[in-house]
Design a protein around this motif. Structure first.
Motif, mmCIF file in Angstrom:
data_model
loop_
_atom_site.group_PDB
_atom_site.id
_atom_site.type_symbol
_atom_site.label_atom_id
_atom_site.label_comp_id
_atom_site.label_asym_id
_atom_site.label_seq_id
_atom_site.Cartn_x
_atom_site.Cartn_y
_atom_site.Cartn_z
ATOM 1 N N MET A 297 0.801 -1.217 0.000
ATOM 2 C CA MET A 297 0.000 0.000 0.000
ATOM 3 C C MET A 297 0.838 1.274 0.000
ATOM 4 O O MET A 297 0.340 2.346 -0.316
ATOM 5 C CB MET A 297 -0.941 -0.010 1.209
ATOM 6 C CG MET A 297 -1.908 -1.187 1.241
ATOM 7 S SD MET A 297 -2.973 -1.289 -0.225
ATOM 8 C CE MET A 297 -4.036 0.111 0.032
ATOM 9 N N HIS A 298 2.115 1.165 0.366
ATOM 10 C CA HIS A 298 2.961 2.362 0.356
ATOM 11 C C HIS A 298 3.113 2.922 -1.050
ATOM 12 O O HIS A 298 3.456 4.097 -1.225
ATOM 13 C CB HIS A 298 4.335 2.033 0.938
ATOM 14 C CG HIS A 298 5.099 1.026 0.129
ATOM 15 N ND1 HIS A 298 4.883 -0.335 0.255
ATOM 16 C CD2 HIS A 298 6.048 1.178 -0.848
ATOM 17 C CE1 HIS A 298 5.683 -0.981 -0.580
ATOM 18 N NE2 HIS A 298 6.393 -0.093 -1.257
ATOM 19 N N TRP B 167 -8.998 9.695 10.405
ATOM 20 C CA TRP B 167 -9.349 9.412 9.016
ATOM 21 C C TRP B 167 -9.979 8.032 8.852
ATOM 22 O O TRP B 167 -10.810 7.821 7.966
ATOM 23 C CB TRP B 167 -8.111 9.562 8.118
ATOM 24 C CG TRP B 167 -7.974 10.984 7.664
ATOM 25 C CD1 TRP B 167 -7.249 11.974 8.256
ATOM 26 C CD2 TRP B 167 -8.624 11.579 6.550
ATOM 27 N NE1 TRP B 167 -7.395 13.154 7.564
ATOM 28 C CE2 TRP B 167 -8.227 12.942 6.507
ATOM 29 C CE3 TRP B 167 -9.486 11.110 5.570
ATOM 30 C CZ2 TRP B 167 -8.689 13.825 5.538
ATOM 31 C CZ3 TRP B 167 -9.943 11.985 4.588
ATOM 32 C CH2 TRP B 167 -9.549 13.329 4.583
ATOM 33 N N ALA B 168 -9.612 7.093 9.712
ATOM 34 C CA ALA B 168 -10.277 5.786 9.673
ATOM 35 C C ALA B 168 -11.729 5.913 10.117
ATOM 36 O O ALA B 168 -12.619 5.262 9.556
ATOM 37 C CB ALA B 168 -9.535 4.788 10.553
ATOM 38 N N THR C 109 -9.205 -0.087 6.273
ATOM 39 C CA THR C 109 -8.950 0.823 7.387
ATOM 40 C C THR C 109 -7.705 0.424 8.179
ATOM 41 O O THR C 109 -7.200 1.221 8.967
ATOM 42 C CB THR C 109 -10.158 0.876 8.341
ATOM 43 O OG1 THR C 109 -10.544 -0.451 8.690
ATOM 44 C CG2 THR C 109 -11.332 1.581 7.705
ATOM 45 N N ASP C 110 -7.204 -0.807 7.978
ATOM 46 C CA ASP C 110 -5.941 -1.166 8.636
ATOM 47 C C ASP C 110 -4.807 -0.303 8.104
ATOM 48 O O ASP C 110 -3.899 0.077 8.850
ATOM 49 C CB ASP C 110 -5.632 -2.654 8.449
ATOM 50 C CG ASP C 110 -5.622 -3.081 6.993
ATOM 51 O OD1 ASP C 110 -6.283 -2.405 6.165
ATOM 52 O OD2 ASP C 110 -4.962 -4.087 6.674
ATOM 53 N N LEU C 111 -4.863 0.020 6.805
ATOM 54 C CA LEU C 111 -3.850 0.907 6.239
ATOM 55 C C LEU C 111 -3.949 2.293 6.864
ATOM 56 O O LEU C 111 -2.941 2.903 7.236
ATOM 57 C CB LEU C 111 -4.016 0.999 4.718
ATOM 58 C CG LEU C 111 -3.126 2.044 4.039
ATOM 59 C CD1 LEU C 111 -1.671 1.650 4.143
ATOM 60 C CD2 LEU C 111 -3.527 2.249 2.593
ATOM 61 N N GLY D 17 -6.435 -7.307 8.599
ATOM 62 C CA GLY D 17 -7.247 -6.326 7.890
ATOM 63 C C GLY D 17 -7.887 -6.912 6.651
ATOM 64 O O GLY D 17 -9.032 -6.590 6.313
ATOM 65 N N ALA D 18 -7.135 -7.789 5.965
ATOM 66 C CA ALA D 18 -7.691 -8.443 4.776
ATOM 67 C C ALA D 18 -8.862 -9.350 5.146
ATOM 68 O O ALA D 18 -9.875 -9.417 4.432
ATOM 69 C CB ALA D 18 -6.602 -9.240 4.067
#
Length: 703
Positions: free
Chosen positions: A408-409, A506-507, A525-527, A537-538
C-alpha cells in the motif's frame, strides 16, 4: 446577527402547537394550527394564559413533513455536545419526535410504514448542528459571507440536509401566510440548518503545542441514497455519494465561549485566543463523488452486479452542470480516478475519460506504464485555456494494480505525481480579526485555489485512502509553514502520538461515510489506522464484503425509500389515490413462496439426515426422502439465483428504471419455466383483474 434559539419550549394544545424561547420573552412565538398546518407568529405574552395539555423543552425544530394522511412536525428532543469549533458548541442529534397535526390519528398501514422509515432513518443518520456557526460551509466560504444575515440563509444548499422539511418555514419566511401576507423575519431563529455526515473535534498537542484538529465530511442531500441504487449523475448534474471533506487545524483556540448564540464576556470583549495569542485557522478541502456519467450497477443477487452505462452524449449536459458548479465553487478541479483499468470496471473508466475529452476544448493525453501495469497513470490536460472546463485536470491512477500484494505504500506514487499541483493549490489560512470573535469575521491570509475530486467505484475505500494521503501531505506543509517543523520533516516522525490520532481520525471518517452509503464500515482501514496492510485487515475486509452483499441485496430498499422520503424525492401526498398499498409485494405468490420452499426443504433434509434409524429399519425410504428434498432445495436455490431480479429488495417509493425493465424481462423468462410458468401466468391474469377493480373503486371515491 440572527441565530437559532438554543432553548425552545413547545406547548401542545388541541388546536395548535406553540414554540417559544424562554430566554427571549419579547420574541414572537411560532404557532402551528391544528389540523390545517397554518403557520403564524404571535405575541408570546398573549399566550401566557392559554390552556395546554402538555409542555416540553426541545433542542430545535428539524422541520415539517406531509405524509399520506397527516402532516407532522419533527423536533429534536435530545442533542449531544461533541465539542467546540472555534469556541462554538457543536451538537449531534441523538433523538427526535413527531408531532401529528391531527389530534385523533387514523391508522393506515402505509402511514405507519412511512413513519417507521423516517424514525429509523433519523435514528441511524449522523446529523450535526450548531446554534452559532455554519457547519454546512467550509471556512473559506464562511469568510466570504455576511455574518449579520440569519444562519440558515448562509447555509450551503448542497449540505443543508433538512432543507426539504424546512420548506414550510422558509416559504412562510419569504412569502408570509394566512393573515400575514408579507415576509416574516421573526421566524428566522426557529429555522435550524442540519448537516449530515462525519464530524470529529480533537483537542490535542503537536510537539507540545496545543491545537485542535477537526475533520468534517458533509454529505450532499442531492442524489443521496444507497450504494447500488444510486450511482453516477442525475439530470441536474448531482453526483451520487458526493461528500466535501474539510480538515481543519486551529491554533490558540479558546476551548470555551460560544455555547450557542450567546457569547461569554471574554468573547464579547474581543480577546484573542489562549494567552492573548491570535487564533489561527487553517483548512484543506477535498471532494469525492461518483463517476460523472449515467451508469448503474444492477443487482441480480450475483456478487458482482452487471454494469449499465448510457451513452456519453446523453449524460454530457448533466456532466457540464456538475463541473460548472464544481469549478464555480472550488476553482480548478483535479479529477483523480482510481477504478480498475481491466475487467468490469474498465467501461466506467472509459466513460469518465470520454466525458473529460468532450468537456475539455483541446485535450492533451499522456500515459505512463511500469512493470506492474500497462497504464499506471493516464493524464488528460487542456492544451490551451479556452473555456471554463479547461480547468479540469484528469489523473488516472491504477490503485489496485500498484498496491496489490499488501504494497500500500505505493499509493504515495500518486502524491508524488501531483506534487506541483498540490503546491500551487495552497490551503486556506485566516486569523480572527480583533474584537470579531462574536460575529465570526476572519482576516484571510491565504486561499485554497483548487480542489482534488477523488473517486473509485463506490467512492469509499480506495477514495478514503488517497484522501487521507493528500490530507497528510497538506498537514505536513501546514506545520512547516507554522514553524512547528523543519522543511522536509513529516509529522509522523516528529510526534507518534499525534500520528496515531490522525490515523484514527481518518479511519473514523472512512467508516462513517461508508456506513451511510453501503451500510457497513469501510475496507482497508488497517492501512489508515496502522499505516500498513495486514492479513487481519484483509480478513476483516472479507467480512465487510459479505455483509455489504447481504445488506445491498436484501436490506437497502427500505433505506433508499427513507432517503427519498426525508429529502422530498417522493411525496406521499401527491401519490396516486386508491386502495392499493404502496409497500405491498406485487410479485406472484408462487414467486414469493420459492425462498420458503427452499428453507423448508433444507430443514427437512437436515432433519432426515440426523434422524436416528432403528437397527432393523429399511435404508431406502430415508434415502428417497433425502434425495427428494435435496432436489427440491437445489431447484429452489437455482431458481432464486437464476431469477435474482425478483428477489432483490428494491426501493418501492421511487422505482429505478433498470429495476422495472429487469423485472419484466425476468417475469417473461419465468413464464417459460416448465414448472412455475403456467401458474405465474394464471396469477397475473387474476392480478390484472384485481388492479382494474381497485382503479374503478379509486375513481368512484375521488368523484
Amino acid at each position: 446577527m440572527t441565530l437559532p434559539y438554543r432553548d425552545t419550549n413547545v406547548q401542545v394544545s388541541s388546536d395548535s402547537y406553540i414554540f417559544s424561547s424562554p430566554s427571549n420573552p419579547n420574541a414572537p412565538a411560532l404557532t402551528i394550527d391544528r389540523p390545517t398546518g397554518d403557520i403564524r407568529l404571535t405575541d408570546a405574552a398573549l399566550l401566557a394564559g392559554k390552556r395546554v395539555s402538555r409542555q416540553t423543552s426541545i433542542a430545535g425544530i428539524l422541520g415539517m413533513i406531509q405524509l399520506r394522511l397527516d402532516k407532522y412536525i419533527i423536533v429534536i428532543t435530545k442533542a449531544q455536545p461533541v465539542g467546540r469549533l472555534k469556541g462554538h458548541m457543536v451538537y449531534k442529534i441523538v433523538s427526535t419526535d413527531f408531532f401529528p397535526l391531527r389530534e385523533r390519528q387514523v391508522h393506515d398501514p402505509d402511514e405507519d410504514r412511512f413513519l417507521s422509515l423516517l424514525r429509523s432513518f433519523l435514528k441511524a443518520g449522523p446529523m450535526y448542528f450548531s446554534y452559532s456557526i455554519d457547519l454546512t460551509n467550509s471556512f473559506q466560504r464562511q469568510a466570504q459571507h455576511d455574518t449579520s444575515s440569519p444562519l440558515w440563509t448562509r447555509a450551503d444548499d448542497r449540505f443543508f440536509w433538512n432543507r426539504f422539511v424546512q420548506s414550510d418555514f422558509i416559504d412562510f419566511r419569504n412569502l408570509g401566510g394566512r393573515g400575514q401576507p408579507a415576509p416574516q423575519p421573526g421566524i428566522d431563529p426557529y429555522i435550524l440548518p442540519v448537516m449530515f455526515g462525519m464530524l470529529e473535534i480533537k483537542p490535542t498537542t503537536f510537539k507540545g503545542t496545543p491545537l485542535t484538529v477537526i475533520l468534517i465530511s458533509r454529505r450532499s442531500r442531492h442524489r443521496a441514497g444507497t450504494r447500488y441504487f444510486t450511482r453516477g449523475l442525475d439530470d441536474q448534474g448531482h453526483a451520487a455519494n458526493y461528500n466535501e471533506t474539510e480538515q481543519i487545524v486551529i491554533l490558540n483556540d479558546t476551548g470555551s465561549g460560544l455555547g450557542g448564540f450567546a457569547g461569554s464576556t471574554d468573547m464579547q470583549s474581543g480577546k484573542r485566543g489562549a494567552e492573548g495569542k491570535e487564533m489561527q485557522i487553517l483548512s484543506y478541502v477535498q471532494t469525492r463523488g461518483s463517476v460523472p456519467a449515467y451508469w448503474a450497477e444492477i443487482n441480480t443477487l450475483k456478487y458482482t452486479p452487471k454494469i449499465q452505462i448510457r451513452s456519453i452524449e446523453a449524460a454530457f449536459p448533466a456532466a457540464k452542470a456538475h463541473f460548472d458548479e464544481q469549478i464555480r465553487i472550488y476553482g480548478d478541479n483535479y479529477l483523480v480516478n482510481l477504478v480498475n483499468q481491466k475487467g468490469r470496471e474498465m467501461r466506467v473508466k472509459q466513460a469518465y475519460e470520454q466525458m473529460v475529452d468532450m468537456l475539455v476544448s483541446s485535450p492533451k493525453e499522456s500515459r505512463e506504464a511500469d512493470q506492474r501495469t500497462d497504464e499506471k497513470f493516464h493524464v488528460i490536460e487542456p492544451g490551451q485555456k479556452q473555456s471554463e472546463f479547461d480547468r479540469l485536470h484528469y489523473i488516472y491512477f491504477d490503485f489496485h494494480s500498484e498496491t496489490k500484494g499488501l504494497q500500500m505504500h505505493r499509493a504515495q506514487l500518486l502524491i508524488d505525481r501531483m506534487r506541483d499541483a498540490l503546491i500551487a493549490q495552497q490551503y486556506f489560512r485566516a486569523v480572527d480579526m480583533p474584537g470579531s470573535r462574536l460575529d465570526g469575521r476572519l482576516e484571510v491570509r491565504n486561499q485554497q485555489t483548487s480542489v482534488v475530486r477523488t473517486n473509485c467505484m463506490d467512492c469509499l475505500d480506495r477514495t478514503n485512502v488517497v484522501q487521507s494521503l493528500l490530507a497528510r501531505w497538506t498537514l505536513d506543509r501546514m506545520f512547516v509553514d507554522l514553524g512547528l517543523m523543519a522543511k522536509g520533516s513529516r509529522f509522523a516522525d516528529e510526534d507518534p502520538a499525534f500520528e496515531f490520532m490522525f490515523r484514527n481520525l481518518w479511519a473514523d471518517n472512512a467508516d462513517v461515510v461508508s456506513k451511510s452509503y453501503s451500510g457497513t464500515g469501510a475496507m482497508k482501514t488497517d492501512l489508515t489506522r496502522l499505516g500498513k496492510r495486514t492479513r487481519g485487515g484483509a480478513l476483516q475486509d472479507g467480512n465487510v464484503a459479505v455483509t455489504r452483499y447481504c445488506r445491498n441485496n436484501f436490506l437497502d430498499g427500505p433505506r433508499q425509500d427513507a432517503f427519498d422520503l426525508f429529502l422530498g424525492v417522493y411525496s406521499p401526498s401527491t401519490a396516486n389515490i386508491g386502495s392499493s398499498l404502496v409497500f405491498a409485494d406485487r410479485r406472484p405468490v408462487l414467486i414469493q413462496a420459492v425462498p420458503y420452499v427452499a428453507a423448508f426443504s433444507l430443514f427437512l433434509f437436515v432433519l432426515g439426515w440426523f434422524t436416528p434409524r432403528g437397527a432393523g429399519s429399511s435404508v431406502w425410504p430415508m434415502r428417497i426422502f433425502l434425495i427428494f428434498w435435496a432436489v427440491v432445495a437445489l431447484w429452489s436455490i437455482h431458481f432464486i439465483f437464476n431469477n435474482g431480479m425478483l428477489y432483490v429488495n428494491w426501493p418501492k417509493l421511487n422505482p429505478r428504471p433498470w429495476a422495472t425493465e429487469g423485472y419484466h424481462e425476468t417475469i417473461s423468462k419465468v413464464r417459460k419455466d416448465k414448472i412455475l410458468g403456467p401458474l405465474v401466468a394464471r396469477h397475473e391474469r387474476g392480478l390484472s383483474t384485481a388492479r382494474y377493480i381497485n382503479a374503478e373503486e379509486g375513481k368512484k371515491r375521488i368523484e
